[in-house]
Motif scaffolding. Structure first.
Motif, PDB file in Angstrom:
ATOM      1  N   ALA A  92       0.782  -1.249   0.000  1.00 54.44           N
ATOM      2  CA  ALA A  92       0.000   0.000   0.000  1.00 54.44           C
ATOM      3  C   ALA A  92       0.808   1.291   0.000  1.00 54.44           C
ATOM      4  CB  ALA A  92      -0.928   0.009   1.217  1.00 54.44           C
ATOM      5  N   TRP A  93       1.904   1.365   0.761  1.00 59.38           N
ATOM      6  CA  TRP A  93       2.529   2.664   0.990  1.00 59.38           C
ATOM      7  C   TRP A  93       3.593   3.047  -0.033  1.00 59.38           C
ATOM      8  CZ3 TRP A  93       3.143   0.604   6.547  1.00 59.38           C
ATOM      9  CH2 TRP A  93       1.946   0.804   7.253  1.00 59.38           C
ATOM     10  N   TYR A  94       4.249   2.038  -0.592  1.00 54.19           N
ATOM     11  CA  TYR A  94       5.379   2.343  -1.479  1.00 54.19           C
ATOM     12  C   TYR A  94       5.126   1.859  -2.901  1.00 54.19           C
ATOM     13  CZ  TYR A  94       7.648   3.127   2.967  1.00 54.19           C
ATOM     14  OH  TYR A  94       7.942   3.579   4.226  1.00 54.19           O
ATOM     15  N   GLU A  95       5.243   2.776  -3.817  1.00 52.69           N
ATOM     16  CA  GLU A  95       5.176   2.411  -5.234  1.00 52.69           C
ATOM     17  C   GLU A  95       6.403   1.588  -5.601  1.00 52.69           C
ATOM     18  OE1 GLU A  95       4.121   5.630  -8.179  1.00 52.69           O
ATOM     19  OE2 GLU A  95       6.105   5.077  -8.909  1.00 52.69           O
ATOM     20  N   HIS A  96       7.536   2.001  -5.046  1.00 54.11           N
ATOM     21  CA  HIS A  96       8.785   1.284  -5.292  1.00 54.11           C
ATOM     22  C   HIS A  96       9.740   1.570  -4.141  1.00 54.11           C
ATOM     23  CE1 HIS A  96      11.845  -0.770  -7.585  1.00 54.11           C
ATOM     24  NE2 HIS A  96      12.670   0.235  -7.407  1.00 54.11           N
ATOM     25  N   TYR A  97      10.629   0.639  -3.849  1.00 61.89           N
ATOM     26  CA  TYR A  97      11.680   0.924  -2.871  1.00 61.89           C
ATOM     27  C   TYR A  97      12.907   0.070  -3.148  1.00 61.89           C
ATOM     28  CZ  TYR A  97       9.836  -3.244  -0.418  1.00 61.89           C
ATOM     29  OH  TYR A  97       9.406  -4.499  -0.106  1.00 61.89           O
ATOM     30  N   GLU A  98      14.013   0.539  -2.649  1.00 63.94           N
ATOM     31  CA  GLU A  98      15.283  -0.195  -2.703  1.00 63.94           C
ATOM     32  C   GLU A  98      15.882  -0.170  -1.308  1.00 63.94           C
ATOM     33  OE1 GLU A  98      16.466  -1.773  -5.336  1.00 63.94           O
ATOM     34  OE2 GLU A  98      15.087  -0.966  -6.844  1.00 63.94           O
TER      35      GLU A  98
END
Lengths: 113, 113
Positions: A92-98
């Protein structure tokens, strides 16, 4: 202006950094409340040193948390309440992350006045 | 929303990260122009991989640049034009900063849709 509390008070290297780069989705969806809880919870973990965090108006943000060891990072990742947050983060919160886990070898700064 | 170009396109670890946390002074004082030039110049350095950068409205920012080796970071630090920028940074642009040089050991992310 005060330089605190944005800068983490880290010891002499070596120690560890978790670099979390992310782009938020639109809307809160419980994010702010959970983020505050995660900061509170992380601070109670063995090996936690501190963190630095910025998010821009475009939703892209970088949070770096500092830890005494790779083991303390692994224990925090496995924390039950944190695992719930990780799951909602992904859905839900992050479209994308690394996430990058790195061993800090050297550190220096400009002394505060 | 596109996830590019905020996220750096990094290879499989190991590689290096330079975590630059800073608080800007008030006013531009040539900062924006020099920052753009430094990005351009860094991108030409051997071993440069990419960077991620955010600054909040309060002047606190985090820039993480990624490099193939500690040697490539040292060479960039010693670059003549970069040394001029470092000097002005210390005297004019940054109220405070911390630089941490870290070896990325593990990395994972949420796949882009």
């Amino acid at each position: 202006m005060s330089t605190a509390p944005a800068f983490a008070n880290t010891p002499e290297p070596p120690y560890y950094a978790v670099i979390f780069s992310s782009r938020r989705t639109d809307g809160d969806n419980g994010y702010v409340e959970m983020a505050e809880r995660m900061v509170e919870l992380a601070a109670q973990q063995p090996g936690f040193i501190g963190f630095e965090s910025v998010r821009g108006g475009d939703g892209f943000g970088i949070t770096v948390s500092y830890w005494m060891s790779a083991e303390s990072i692994a224990a925090w990742k496995a924390d039950i309440e944190h695992q719930v947050a990780q799951k909602i983060g992904k859905s839900a919160w992050y479209e994308h992350y690394e996430i990058r886990i790195a061993k800090v070898e050297r550190a220096y700064g400009k002394p505060s006045v």
